[in-house]
Scaffold this motif. Sequence first.
Motif, PDB file in Angstrom:
ATOM      1  N   UNK A 117     101.229 -16.543  60.424  1.00 11.15           N
ATOM      2  CA  UNK A 117     102.379 -16.899  59.598  1.00 11.15           C
ATOM      3  C   UNK A 117     101.921 -17.980  58.622  1.00 11.15           C
ATOM      4  N   UNK A 118     102.164 -17.769  57.332  1.00  9.92           N
ATOM      5  CA  UNK A 118     101.757 -18.730  56.299  1.00  9.92           C
ATOM      6  C   UNK A 118     102.998 -19.156  55.522  1.00  9.92           C
ATOM      7  N   UNK A 119     103.107 -20.465  55.273  1.00  6.74           N
ATOM      8  CA  UNK A 119     104.253 -20.980  54.531  1.00  6.74           C
ATOM      9  C   UNK A 119     103.911 -21.146  53.053  1.00  6.74           C
ATOM     10  N   UNK A 120     104.939 -21.299  52.245  1.00  6.49           N
ATOM     11  CA  UNK A 120     104.738 -21.422  50.799  1.00  6.49           C
ATOM     12  C   UNK A 120     103.997 -22.695  50.430  1.00  6.49           C
ATOM     13  N   UNK A 121     104.047 -23.708  51.303  1.00  9.26           N
ATOM     14  CA  UNK A 121     103.303 -24.941  51.027  1.00  9.26           C
ATOM     15  C   UNK A 121     101.966 -24.989  51.765  1.00  9.26           C
ATOM     16  N   UNK A 122     101.509 -23.819  52.246  1.00  9.66           N
ATOM     17  CA  UNK A 122     100.129 -23.695  52.702  1.00  9.66           C
ATOM     18  C   UNK A 122      99.866 -23.937  54.178  1.00  9.66           C
ATOM     19  N   UNK A 123     100.890 -24.044  54.987  1.00  6.55           N
ATOM     20  CA  UNK A 123     100.679 -24.258  56.419  1.00  6.55           C
ATOM     21  C   UNK A 123     100.591 -22.916  57.134  1.00  6.55           C
ATOM     22  N   UNK A 124      99.716 -22.867  58.143  1.00  5.76           N
ATOM     23  CA  UNK A 124      99.451 -21.615  58.849  1.00  5.76           C
ATOM     24  C   UNK A 124      99.634 -21.784  60.344  1.00  5.76           C
ATOM     25  N   UNK A 125     100.201 -20.775  60.967  1.00  7.85           N
ATOM     26  CA  UNK A 125     100.265 -20.719  62.432  1.00  7.85           C
ATOM     27  C   UNK A 125      99.788 -19.364  62.899  1.00  7.85           C
ATOM     28  N   UNK A 126      99.107 -19.349  64.057  1.00  6.60           N
ATOM     29  CA  UNK A 126      98.571 -18.089  64.585  1.00  6.60           C
ATOM     30  C   UNK A 126      99.016 -17.936  66.025  1.00  6.60           C
ATOM     31  N   UNK A 127      99.393 -16.728  66.397  1.00  2.00           N
ATOM     32  CA  UNK A 127      99.830 -16.482  67.773  1.00  2.00           C
ATOM     33  C   UNK A 127      99.424 -15.108  68.243  1.00  2.00           C
ATOM     34  N   UNK A 128      99.201 -14.974  69.538  1.00  2.00           N
ATOM     35  CA  UNK A 128      98.890 -13.675  70.119  1.00  2.00           C
ATOM     36  C   UNK A 128      99.539 -13.560  71.489  1.00  2.00           C
ATOM     37  N   UNK A 129      99.627 -12.337  71.993  1.00  2.00           N
ATOM     38  CA  UNK A 129     100.425 -12.062  73.186  1.00  2.00           C
ATOM     39  C   UNK A 129      99.558 -11.580  74.343  1.00  2.00           C
ATOM     40  N   UNK A 130      99.089 -12.494  75.196  1.00  2.00           N
ATOM     41  CA  UNK A 130      98.339 -12.072  76.380  1.00  2.00           C
ATOM     42  C   UNK A 130      99.249 -11.359  77.372  1.00  2.00           C
ATOM     43  N   UNK A 131      98.661 -10.518  78.207  1.00  7.33           N
ATOM     44  CA  UNK A 131      99.436  -9.795  79.218  1.00  7.33           C
ATOM     45  C   UNK A 131      98.845 -10.041  80.598  1.00  7.33           C
ATOM     46  N   UNK A 132      99.653  -9.789  81.621  1.00  9.95           N
ATOM     47  CA  UNK A 132      99.241 -10.071  82.989  1.00  9.95           C
ATOM     48  C   UNK A 132      98.765  -8.836  83.731  1.00  9.95           C
ATOM     49  N   UNK A 133      98.201  -9.080  84.928  1.00 13.59           N
ATOM     50  CA  UNK A 133      97.845  -7.992  85.827  1.00 13.59           C
ATOM     51  C   UNK A 133      99.004  -7.705  86.779  1.00 13.59           C
ATOM     52  N   UNK A 134      99.605  -8.787  87.280  1.00 14.14           N
ATOM     53  CA  UNK A 134     100.827  -8.653  88.071  1.00 14.14           C
ATOM     54  C   UNK A 134     101.990  -8.789  87.099  1.00 14.14           C
ATOM     55  N   UNK A 135     102.657  -7.681  86.809  1.00 18.38           N
ATOM     56  CA  UNK A 135     103.689  -7.661  85.764  1.00 18.38           C
ATOM     57  C   UNK A 135     105.044  -7.338  86.386  1.00 18.38           C
ATOM     58  N   UNK A 136     106.007  -8.214  86.172  1.00 20.00           N
ATOM     59  CA  UNK A 136     107.339  -7.997  86.708  1.00 20.00           C
ATOM     60  C   UNK A 136     108.053  -6.852  86.009  1.00 20.00           C
ATOM     61  N   UNK A 137     108.868  -6.113  86.767  1.00 14.91           N
ATOM     62  CA  UNK A 137     109.599  -4.973  86.207  1.00 14.91           C
ATOM     63  C   UNK A 137     110.559  -5.403  85.113  1.00 14.91           C
ATOM     64  N   UNK A 138     111.021  -6.651  85.167  1.00 13.01           N
ATOM     65  CA  UNK A 138     112.018  -7.128  84.209  1.00 13.01           C
ATOM     66  C   UNK A 138     111.405  -7.855  83.014  1.00 13.01           C
TER      67      UNK A 138
END
Length: 424
Positions: free
Chosen positions: A26-47
């Motif tokens: 995500x980049x803002x008009x005044x030049x700031x940046x943020x980065x994110x990613x979505x790790x996943x688990x091995x034991x995953x809840x049904x909900x």
Amino acid sequence: MKSIIKSVHARQIVDCKCRPMVEVDVVTSDGYTGRGCAPTGSSVGMSECCVLRDNNPEEYHGLSVHKAVDNVNKFIAPALIGMDVTDQKGIDEKMISLDGTPEKKNLGGNAIYSVSIATFRAAAEAAHQPLYNYIAGGPVKTVPVPSFNVVNGGRYASLTQPFNEFIIMPYGADTIDEAVEMGINTFQELETVITKYTGKKPEVAPSYGYAAPSEDPEVILNLISEAIDHCGYTGRIGFAFDCASSEMYDRHDDTYLLKGQRVNSRQLIDYTKYLTEKFNFVFIEDLLDEEDWESYPKAHKEITRTNIIGDDFIVTNPDRLKRAYELDALDGFILKPNQVGTITEALSAYNYAMDHNLLAIPSGRAGGVIGDIVMDLAVGLQVGFIKNGAPRSGERIDKLNFLMRARDLNPGCRLADISPLLKF
């Protein structure tokens, strides 16, 4: 002061288990940046919210995430451009509305969560603060006590150990540097102890701890205790379990696996109570099946010498946490923001826990990454202790280094005192 979102862009990368995942800038008009990613688990809840994958067997065995990436670039990005990056609640609610399903299955929880993280990081950049200080509203005063996943259960060629993680926590450390050293020294000594017990060097398990050397949890706890004693840490390191009991639960006959036999919930609770009376346990996570709402209050009433914690049972969902609290079913929950899908919803669960005297224990996922936002949450929310994983593999070591670095960069910051949280 507003900082307007200029662009949102997603791509496919891989996690520490080489499974595809979504990453967003995500980049803002005044030049700031943020980065994110979505790790996943091995034991995953049904909900848990939906991890949208392509199911194309010709690419990464069906695990690629191009659909989720396209959903960010084609649908989420146009909806967020022009919004104030500091309006986390508004941004998250916009994405939730755009998806339109409780489990975020249309756009993908992995798509929405990655954007949620990226905007959070960009907002901290715009505020010229480390994210953990942005979360804390100023300089942090403590860093949490780390815990170490040293032995991993599961199904192996010669045995099945139903309890998923055998964890140690150096609650008696005086500094974060000492806590890290105590965990690493014990983990390394445990290899020698297990080798002596089995006659061969232990294999590396899927979560990077040692493969369980016995079907009997008590045998493993005795081996870990031996390693602790050899290192001179007796009385300063406690235990924890992530039982992940849903993985070994049989819904047809309502039984659990324990020491090679099928047992009912009453027997499992009684056995676990016995272990907590012999060993000092800081917490026990997911002792029962994630939908065993009837047995959790019984376990909480019977097992009083440790904290009963929900992970797959709660999945960082404020509604499930509220229901569990009203049933007096637990002492706290594992805080994994990607389970619920946005930073706003995860913080809602955290705030509910704080308002009701419950523990919130931040944790990474099995498919982790370097720079996991869970560490910013752990330090910024000033929690007492966290789950770090095994002290092996770069993304897990990164979490330990994060704690030591945060303490060093914040004058007066110290290791949290968790003695009031212990029940032994």
